[in-house]
Design a protein around this motif. Structure first.
Motif, PDB file in Angstrom:
ATOM      1  N   SER A 122       0.825  -1.208   0.000  1.00  0.00           N
ATOM      2  CA  SER A 122       0.000   0.000   0.000  1.00  0.00           C
ATOM      3  C   SER A 122       0.863   1.264   0.000  1.00  0.00           C
ATOM      4  CB  SER A 122      -0.907  -0.026   1.243  1.00  0.00           C
ATOM      5  OG  SER A 122      -0.121  -0.088   2.430  1.00  0.00           O
ATOM      6  N   SER A 171       3.137   3.889  -5.500  1.00  0.00           N
ATOM      7  CA  SER A 171       2.677   2.858  -6.430  1.00  0.00           C
ATOM      8  C   SER A 171       1.182   2.996  -6.719  1.00  0.00           C
ATOM      9  CB  SER A 171       2.978   1.468  -5.850  1.00  0.00           C
ATOM     10  OG  SER A 171       2.286   1.278  -4.633  1.00  0.00           O
ATOM     11  N   ARG A 172       0.454   3.649  -5.819  1.00  0.00           N
ATOM     12  CA  ARG A 172      -0.975   3.747  -5.996  1.00  0.00           C
ATOM     13  C   ARG A 172      -1.386   5.114  -6.551  1.00  0.00           C
ATOM     14  NH1 ARG A 172      -4.205   2.146  -0.839  1.00  0.00           N
ATOM     15  NH2 ARG A 172      -5.844   2.201  -2.397  1.00  0.00           N
ATOM     16  N   LEU A 229      -3.197   5.348 -10.099  1.00  0.00           N
ATOM     17  CA  LEU A 229      -4.526   4.761 -10.015  1.00  0.00           C
ATOM     18  C   LEU A 229      -5.481   5.690  -9.280  1.00  0.00           C
ATOM     19  CD1 LEU A 229      -6.342   2.305 -10.536  1.00  0.00           C
ATOM     20  CD2 LEU A 229      -5.515   1.338  -8.374  1.00  0.00           C
TER      21      LEU A 229
END
Length: 462
Positions: free
Chosen positions: A361, A365-366, A369
């Motif tokens: 999480s 990386s998120r 998105l």
């Protein structure tokens, strides 16, 4: 009596001159003596005294001038307190009779007492009966003698034989007993009051545990002070037990009946109030033996109990308990180490899992998105907002049109007006609501008129 005499006459003898047989004459004489004299009381001196093996007593009663034979049969003789002797001066209660076989005139004796004591004996019996009726002799009033008196009080003459006999017996039986002497006369007219005062003094001082009241033997006159009512009542009211020891064994006085105990002699009274030293020493030896046996038993029980306590102490010794606690501490330490290792491994696994979740999480990386998602949601929100805005605007327009249709302004625009009273602001619907001179306000489409009513016309009049 004439018929009896006639029956004794012979057939050839005239009835007016009877002839007696010897036995008949003696029988008639005995009958005449018995019937004419009956029971008499007679005083005299005893002589020729004889006691038969059958228990009957025979003697002669004489005075200085004459004598008469006497017989006292066993039932009456058994009631005598002492056997008469030659030379005794006595008073007899007797029936005059005749011994028919010998023709001897004699007295059949029913009672015998020393002469001169008859009045005293009567007084004695009367006082005895009266005090007995009052309950002075009842056993319920008798006090028990102390088993081991410390002090014995003696009421008697200090010079008589009674005090010597009492002291001798007490020294022999129990020398530890103290003796308090209350010296009194024991015969004569002054003896009664002295005895009463001595009894009262002993009860007031309370310095003895038991009282011996007594004297040696003597005549009825000598012992009479112990038959006085005052002495009897003083004994009865004594809070200290009283032993009466008056005279010899055959002598009885009122004091004997009232006292808590009657002793036949002063020596017997000393025996009654004192314990036997030898018996007490033997009793003490028995008690000493029982005490020693009980002590040995208690000592053995204490030893057994001590051994039990030693065993219990050994099992509960601090060193033993310390070793037990140390072993327990080692066990707890091992369990704690194992628990800490297990807990550490569990924490490591949880840490690894959290690390993996954290790595999964990460924001970097998120972010793309999330930005794409945010852009999509923003477009959706703007579209939804526009739809809601358009819908609300449309509804507002429709409501405004409906409201304008019923608005007073629309009515005014069509050429109507609205009139109200200036003073109250009330809407006027009818001319009756005003009177001439009333100020009114008229609302028109493009202004307000204020006027005063001058006249009121009824539409029906027009």
């Amino acid at each position: 009596m004439s018929a009896t005499l006639a029956g004794m006459a012979t057939a050839d003898t005239p009835a007016e001159q009877p002839v007696f047989t010897v036995s008949g004459l003696n029988r008639v004489c005995r009958f005449l003596l018995n019937e004419s004299l009956g029971m008499i009381r007679i005083e005299g001196e005893i002589s020729n005294f004889t006691a038969a093996t059958s228990g009957h007593l025979y003697f002669t009663l004489k005075d200085t001038e004459a004598q008469v034979r006497c017989a006292m049969f066993r039932p009456q003789a058994q009631r005598l307190r002492s056997r008469p002797q030659n030379g005794d001066h006595v008073l007899l209660g007797a029936q005059v009779s005749l011994y028919e076989p010998r023709g001897d005139y004699q007295l059949i004796v029913e009672s015998l007492e020393p002469a001169g004591n008859g009045a005293l004996a009567l007084a004695f019996e009367r006082l005895k009966a009266r005090l007995a009726a009052e309950g002075l002799f009842d056993e319920i009033h008798k006090q028990p003698l102390p088993a081991l008196p410390k002090t014995v009080g003696v009421i008697t003459s200090p010079t008589g034989a009674a005090i010597r006999d009492i002291l001798t017996v007490l020294r022999r039986r129990f020398p530890a007993i103290e003796v308090v002497l209350y010296p009194t006369k024991v015969q004569g007219s002054a003896a009664r009051d002295e005895i009463v005062r001595a009894l009262q003094l002993a009860n007031r001082l309370k310095n003895c545990d038991v009282i011996i009241l007594g004297r040696g033997g003597g005549s009825t006159e000598d012992l009479w002070c112990f038959n006085e009512e005052a002495v009897a009542r003083a004994i009865f009211h004594s809070h200290i037990p009283v032993v009466s020891a008056v005279g010899h064994e055959t002598d009885f006085t009122i004091s004997d009946f009232v006292a808590d105990l009657r002793a036949p002699t002063p020596s017997a009274a000393a025996v009654a109030v004192s314990p036997d030293r030898q018996e007490w020493l033997a009793r003490l030896d028995r008690l000493r033996g029982r005490l020693s046996q009980n002590l040995r038993q208690r000592l053995e029980q204490a030893r057994q109990q001590l051994r039990q306590f030693e065993k219990r102490l050994a099992s509960q010794h601090p060193e033993q308990r310390l070793r037990t606690r140390a072993q327990r501490l080692d066990e707890l330490e091992l369990r704690m180490n194992r628990a800490m290792c297990q807990h550490g491994r569990g924490l490591a696994q949880q840490l690894l899992m959290q690390r993996n979740r954290l790595l999964g999480s990460r924001p970097d990386s998120r972010m793309p998105l999330l930005e794409a998602r945010l852009e999509q949601v923003s477009r959706q929100l703007a579209a939804a907002w526009q739809r809601r805005h358009d819908l609300a605007q449309h509804r507002t327009e429709r409501l405004a049109q409906a409201l304008h249709a019923v608005s007073p302004l629309a009515t005014l625009a069509r050429g109507y007006s609205i009139t109200t009273r200036v003073d109250t602001g009330a809407l006027l619907h009818s001319p009756v609501a005003v009177e001439p001179g009333t100020h009114i306000r008229t609302l028109l489409r493009d202004g307000i008129l204020v006027s005063t009513v001058e006249t009121i016309e009824n539409p029906t009049d027009a």
